[in-house]
Design a protein around this motif. Structure first.
Motif, PDB file in Angstrom:
ATOM      1  N   ALA A 109       0.830  -1.200   0.000  1.00  0.00           N
ATOM      2  CA  ALA A 109       0.000   0.000   0.000  1.00  0.00           C
ATOM      3  C   ALA A 109       0.868   1.254   0.000  1.00  0.00           C
ATOM      4  O   ALA A 109       0.580   2.225  -0.712  1.00  0.00           O
ATOM      5  CB  ALA A 109      -0.934   0.000   1.202  1.00  0.00           C
ATOM      6  N   THR A 110       1.948   1.220   0.764  1.00  0.00           N
ATOM      7  CA  THR A 110       2.866   2.365   0.816  1.00  0.00           C
ATOM      8  C   THR A 110       3.510   2.590  -0.546  1.00  0.00           C
ATOM      9  O   THR A 110       3.636   3.733  -1.001  1.00  0.00           O
ATOM     10  CB  THR A 110       3.941   2.143   1.902  1.00  0.00           C
ATOM     11  N   ARG A 111       3.898   1.528  -1.211  1.00  0.00           N
ATOM     12  CA  ARG A 111       4.477   1.661  -2.554  1.00  0.00           C
ATOM     13  C   ARG A 111       3.476   2.296  -3.513  1.00  0.00           C
ATOM     14  O   ARG A 111       3.841   3.152  -4.317  1.00  0.00           O
ATOM     15  CB  ARG A 111       4.903   0.294  -3.092  1.00  0.00           C
ATOM     16  N   GLU A 112       2.238   1.873  -3.424  1.00  0.00           N
ATOM     17  CA  GLU A 112       1.210   2.462  -4.303  1.00  0.00           C
ATOM     18  C   GLU A 112       1.060   3.952  -4.043  1.00  0.00           C
ATOM     19  O   GLU A 112       0.919   4.734  -4.978  1.00  0.00           O
ATOM     20  CB  GLU A 112      -0.129   1.750  -4.106  1.00  0.00           C
ATOM     21  N   ILE A 113       1.081   4.331  -2.775  1.00  0.00           N
ATOM     22  CA  ILE A 113       0.967   5.754  -2.441  1.00  0.00           C
ATOM     23  C   ILE A 113       2.183   6.510  -2.979  1.00  0.00           C
ATOM     24  O   ILE A 113       2.045   7.604  -3.537  1.00  0.00           O
ATOM     25  CB  ILE A 113       0.792   5.961  -0.927  1.00  0.00           C
ATOM     26  N   ILE A 114       3.372   5.933  -2.834  1.00  0.00           N
ATOM     27  CA  ILE A 114       4.584   6.575  -3.346  1.00  0.00           C
ATOM     28  C   ILE A 114       4.462   6.773  -4.858  1.00  0.00           C
ATOM     29  O   ILE A 114       4.797   7.829  -5.386  1.00  0.00           O
ATOM     30  CB  ILE A 114       5.849   5.757  -2.991  1.00  0.00           C
ATOM     31  N   TYR A 115       3.955   5.746  -5.586  1.00  0.00           N
ATOM     32  CA  TYR A 115       3.781   5.869  -7.036  1.00  0.00           C
ATOM     33  C   TYR A 115       2.836   7.015  -7.403  1.00  0.00           C
ATOM     34  O   TYR A 115       2.980   7.629  -8.450  1.00  0.00           O
ATOM     35  CB  TYR A 115       3.220   4.579  -7.638  1.00  0.00           C
ATOM     36  N   LYS A 122       8.360  11.296  -5.566  1.00  0.00           N
ATOM     37  CA  LYS A 122       8.167   9.882  -5.911  1.00  0.00           C
ATOM     38  C   LYS A 122       9.522   9.179  -6.055  1.00  0.00           C
ATOM     39  O   LYS A 122       9.759   8.139  -5.445  1.00  0.00           O
ATOM     40  CB  LYS A 122       7.365   9.761  -7.210  1.00  0.00           C
ATOM     41  N   THR A 123      10.425   9.754  -6.812  1.00  0.00           N
ATOM     42  CA  THR A 123      11.728   9.133  -7.049  1.00  0.00           C
ATOM     43  C   THR A 123      12.542   9.043  -5.767  1.00  0.00           C
ATOM     44  O   THR A 123      13.114   8.003  -5.455  1.00  0.00           O
ATOM     45  CB  THR A 123      12.514   9.934  -8.109  1.00  0.00           C
ATOM     46  N   GLN A 152      13.938  17.216  -0.103  1.00  0.00           N
ATOM     47  CA  GLN A 152      12.891  16.514  -0.861  1.00  0.00           C
ATOM     48  C   GLN A 152      12.424  15.264  -0.110  1.00  0.00           C
ATOM     49  O   GLN A 152      11.237  14.950  -0.111  1.00  0.00           O
ATOM     50  CB  GLN A 152      13.405  16.131  -2.253  1.00  0.00           C
ATOM     51  N   LEU A 153      13.336  14.582   0.516  1.00  0.00           N
ATOM     52  CA  LEU A 153      12.985  13.401   1.301  1.00  0.00           C
ATOM     53  C   LEU A 153      12.105  13.799   2.481  1.00  0.00           C
ATOM     54  O   LEU A 153      11.083  13.159   2.749  1.00  0.00           O
ATOM     55  CB  LEU A 153      14.246  12.677   1.780  1.00  0.00           C
ATOM     56  N   HIS A 154      12.478  14.874   3.171  1.00  0.00           N
ATOM     57  CA  HIS A 154      11.683  15.358   4.305  1.00  0.00           C
ATOM     58  C   HIS A 154      10.264  15.732   3.865  1.00  0.00           C
ATOM     59  O   HIS A 154       9.273  15.312   4.473  1.00  0.00           O
ATOM     60  CB  HIS A 154      12.371  16.557   4.969  1.00  0.00           C
ATOM     61  N   ARG A 155      10.172  16.505   2.788  1.00  0.00           N
ATOM     62  CA  ARG A 155       8.851  16.925   2.280  1.00  0.00           C
ATOM     63  C   ARG A 155       8.066  15.715   1.755  1.00  0.00           C
ATOM     64  O   ARG A 155       6.850  15.628   1.937  1.00  0.00           O
ATOM     65  CB  ARG A 155       9.011  17.965   1.185  1.00  0.00           C
ATOM     66  N   GLY A 156       8.769  14.813   1.111  1.00  0.00           N
ATOM     67  CA  GLY A 156       8.114  13.599   0.602  1.00  0.00           C
ATOM     68  C   GLY A 156       7.541  12.756   1.729  1.00  0.00           C
ATOM     69  O   GLY A 156       6.427  12.223   1.620  1.00  0.00           O
ATOM     70  N   LYS A 157       8.278  12.638   2.832  1.00  0.00           N
ATOM     71  CA  LYS A 157       7.774  11.888   3.990  1.00  0.00           C
ATOM     72  C   LYS A 157       6.522  12.532   4.556  1.00  0.00           C
ATOM     73  O   LYS A 157       5.581  11.837   4.957  1.00  0.00           O
ATOM     74  CB  LYS A 157       8.853  11.784   5.077  1.00  0.00           C
ATOM     75  N   LEU A 159       4.333  14.344   2.865  1.00  0.00           N
ATOM     76  CA  LEU A 159       3.258  14.031   1.917  1.00  0.00           C
ATOM     77  C   LEU A 159       2.782  12.589   2.081  1.00  0.00           C
ATOM     78  O   LEU A 159       1.589  12.304   2.043  1.00  0.00           O
ATOM     79  CB  LEU A 159       3.734  14.252   0.474  1.00  0.00           C
ATOM     80  N   LEU A 160       3.734  11.688   2.262  1.00  0.00           N
ATOM     81  CA  LEU A 160       3.419  10.269   2.434  1.00  0.00           C
ATOM     82  C   LEU A 160       2.562  10.051   3.677  1.00  0.00           C
ATOM     83  O   LEU A 160       1.568   9.318   3.635  1.00  0.00           O
ATOM     84  CB  LEU A 160       4.713   9.451   2.505  1.00  0.00           C
ATOM     85  N   LYS A 161       2.923  10.709   4.778  1.00  0.00           N
ATOM     86  CA  LYS A 161       2.127  10.605   6.014  1.00  0.00           C
ATOM     87  C   LYS A 161       0.698  11.063   5.789  1.00  0.00           C
ATOM     88  O   LYS A 161      -0.252  10.424   6.232  1.00  0.00           O
ATOM     89  CB  LYS A 161       2.758  11.439   7.139  1.00  0.00           C
ATOM     90  N   LYS A 162       0.535  12.202   5.099  1.00  0.00           N
ATOM     91  CA  LYS A 162      -0.810  12.724   4.833  1.00  0.00           C
ATOM     92  C   LYS A 162      -1.623  11.741   3.991  1.00  0.00           C
ATOM     93  O   LYS A 162      -2.799  11.505   4.270  1.00  0.00           O
ATOM     94  CB  LYS A 162      -0.735  14.077   4.105  1.00  0.00           C
ATOM     95  N   GLU A 163      -1.000  11.179   2.987  1.00  0.00           N
ATOM     96  CA  GLU A 163      -1.702  10.240   2.097  1.00  0.00           C
ATOM     97  C   GLU A 163      -2.085   8.949   2.853  1.00  0.00           C
ATOM     98  O   GLU A 163      -3.151   8.396   2.646  1.00  0.00           O
ATOM     99  CB  GLU A 163      -0.870   9.907   0.864  1.00  0.00           C
ATOM    100  N   ILE A 164      -1.193   8.483   3.705  1.00  0.00           N
ATOM    101  CA  ILE A 164      -1.486   7.274   4.496  1.00  0.00           C
ATOM    102  C   ILE A 164      -2.659   7.546   5.439  1.00  0.00           C
ATOM    103  O   ILE A 164      -3.530   6.698   5.596  1.00  0.00           O
ATOM    104  CB  ILE A 164      -0.228   6.803   5.264  1.00  0.00           C
TER     105      ILE A 164
END
Length: 169
Positions: A109-115, A122-123, A152-157, A159-164
């Protein structure tokens, strides 16, 4: 020539008693009695010159050896079973199957959210979580500075938390 019928009739009770005393199982004792007489019959050429008392000793010895084989086999089977139980319990303790399944589902599920995230997050997140690359490796692969990748990693994390959190609702 050896008469197997004569030997069975004469020594059957003795052989059965030996087998039953050693194995404590009437069915196994009967089987070993039969195997004893079959063994004597198959090898009758070797025993044709024996006297009556020697036949008795031979039959008892063959029966005892066959019973010992069964007992050894029981011990091996018991040891194998105990080993398998120990291995299973170790597996069960080290790996809770349900939690492993849930963990794998969460990873997927996490991979799908990252995609679903936009670039460059994403990268960067994919490299960090899926390929387990460190900041230096990601910076080298993406031709970005380490500081940029870190941000970018910090901001990506985030975003990932919000999506999860959205998915869990």
């Amino acid at each position: 020539m050896l008469k197997i019928e004569y030997l069975i009739e004469k020594y059957h009770k003795l052989v059965y008693k030996i087998c039953f005393d050693m194995l404590s199982n009437p069915e196994e004792a009967k089987d070993i009695c039969q195997e004893t007489y079959i063994s004597i019959y198959v090898n009758n050429e070797r025993y044709k010159d024996l006297e009556d008392n020697e036949y008795k000793n031979l039959i008892c010895k063959v029966a005892l050896n066959k019973c010992r084989d069964v007992l050894r086999s029981r011990v091996r089977k018991k040891e194998e079973l105990e080993d398998n139980i120990i291995k299973f319990n170790q597996f069960k303790e080290s790996k809770n199957i349900e939690s492993e399944y849930i963990k794998k589902e969460n990873i997927l599920a996490t991979r799908e959210i990252i995609y679903s995230l936009k670039e460059p997050y994403k990268t960067v997140l994919y490299e960090y979580y899926v390929y387990e690359s460190n900041l230096d490796e990601i910076a080298r692969k993406t031709n970005r500075s380490k500081g940029t990748v870190k941000m970018q990693l910090h901001r990506g994390k985030e975003l990932l938390k919000k999506e999860i959190k959205k998915v869990r609702r």
